[in-house]
Design a protein around this motif. Structure first.
Motif, short mmCIF file in Angstrom:
data_model
loop_
_atom_site.label_atom_id
_atom_site.label_comp_id
_atom_site.label_asym_id
_atom_site.label_seq_id
_atom_site.Cartn_x
_atom_site.Cartn_y
_atom_site.Cartn_z
N ASN A 1 -13.95 -5.78 0.59
CA ASN A 1 -12.58 -6.22 0.83
C ASN A 1 -12.10 -7.02 -0.37
O ASN A 1 -12.91 -7.50 -1.18
CB ASN A 1 -12.50 -7.04 2.13
CG ASN A 1 -13.19 -8.38 2.00
OD1 ASN A 1 -12.71 -9.30 1.35
ND2 ASN A 1 -14.36 -8.50 2.63
N PRO B 1 -12.80 1.33 7.60
CA PRO B 1 -13.62 0.12 7.77
C PRO B 1 -15.09 0.45 7.99
O PRO B 1 -15.43 1.38 8.73
CB PRO B 1 -13.00 -0.54 9.01
CG PRO B 1 -11.57 -0.09 8.99
CD PRO B 1 -11.61 1.32 8.47
N LYS C 1 -8.25 -3.75 -0.30
CA LYS C 1 -8.84 -3.45 1.00
C LYS C 1 -8.80 -4.69 1.91
O LYS C 1 -9.10 -5.80 1.47
CB LYS C 1 -10.29 -2.99 0.84
CG LYS C 1 -10.51 -1.92 -0.22
CD LYS C 1 -9.69 -0.68 0.00
CE LYS C 1 -9.96 0.35 -1.09
NZ LYS C 1 -9.03 1.50 -1.03
N GLY D 1 -7.51 3.92 8.78
CA GLY D 1 -7.84 3.99 7.36
C GLY D 1 -6.67 3.62 6.47
O GLY D 1 -5.50 3.84 6.81
N SER E 1 -9.74 4.83 2.89
CA SER E 1 -10.74 3.78 3.10
C SER E 1 -10.86 3.49 4.59
O SER E 1 -9.90 3.05 5.22
CB SER E 1 -10.34 2.50 2.36
OG SER E 1 -10.24 2.74 0.98
N ALA F 1 -15.29 -1.51 3.33
CA ALA F 1 -14.91 -0.16 3.75
C ALA F 1 -15.73 0.89 3.02
O ALA F 1 -16.48 0.59 2.08
CB ALA F 1 -13.42 0.07 3.48
#
Length: 258
Positions: A100, A62, A107, A147, A60, A111
């Motif tokens: 998120n 951002p 998260k 990530g 993942s 992302a």
């Protein structure tokens, strides 16, 4: 992808685009319970037939930096036009947008999940085709672009520095986990290593360790020098350390200590 056929048949699906609940659409047979006469609907990892054998890395990145990541990947693609052909045999670079989350292992930012699926040998000491390019993309995503690893689809190196990336969220998860499973019934050496618990280390050093992502190479022996793969810096992300196929070490001029 296991989508239901319009008329309930086994082989053909024509009903695109697909819109609906995931539980309704994903109807492939189970790896554990598919009857012998329904192997056509079994998943690709079913051990009863010679199905696909591959690895999938999911990281993942951002949302605010995804465009820069894609630009870097394109630079590697342009330098090695054939290098990513193997990923096209599967899903290519599969991208999903995720929010998120307040979940402890969720998260930390909005992302983009990048799924990279590629072939790997059943022999863990056998290098992959264009090993260096895929390793550089993996390290670029994890370290240059900060990530987060997907907990079920990463090699060991994916969990380096994950404690710092999740910060207090990971501490809260560990606290709750220890409260409800103090005896470690649902833990393993692998989960302990990923979470940094009980003295377990996520990196496993040794000959060939970088081929399986058990380590990031720092010496040639971490790759496969007898097969022509040596530890070298990345080309776009120069901080990366990757196992590169080299025809002549003398011409390469960067032989490292083994």
């Amino acid at each position: 992808m296991g989508l239901k056929n319009n008329d309930g048949g086994l082989l053909e699906f024509t009903g695109y685009p697909v819109i609906g609940n995931q539980s309704d659409m994903q109807s492939a047979g189970s790896c554990l319970r598919s009857a012998e006469n329904y192997l056509l609907t079994a998943c690709g990892r079913d051990p009863r037939f010679a199905g696909l054998f591959y690895h999938q890395t999911t990281i993942s990145i951002p949302f605010t930096t995804i465009a820069d990541f894609i630009a870097d990947v394109k630079k590697l693609r342009d330098a090695h036009p054939d290098a990513l052909c193997s990923t096209e045999l599967y899903l290519g670079f599969f991208m999903r947008f995720v929010r998120n989350s307040s979940a402890y292992l969720g998260k930390t930012d909005d992302a983009v999940d990048i799924d990279i699926t590629y072939y790997r040998s059943k022999d863990p000491k056998r290098p992959r085709l264009y090993e260096d390019v895929l390793e550089e993309i993996e390290q670029m995503a994890l370290f240059k672009y900060n990530g987060l690893p997907q907990w079920g689809k990463n090699r060991n190196v994916g969990f380096l520095d994950v404690k710092n990336k999740l910060g207090a969220k990971l501490d809260k998860f560990v606290s709750v986990m220890q409260k409800y499973d103090n005896n470690g019934l649902f833990s393993s050496d692998w989960t302990d290593a990923g979470l940094g618990l009980r003295g377990k280390e996520v990196v496993v050093q040794g000959n060939g360790c970088a081929l399986e992502g058990l380590c990031i190479c720092s010496t040639d022996d971490h790759c496969a020098p007898k097969q022509g793969y040596y530890c070298r810096p990345g080309e776009v992300y120069e901080q990366a350390r990757v196992c590169r196929k080299i025809k002549s070490v003398e011409a390469d001029g960067l032989a490292w200590s083994s």
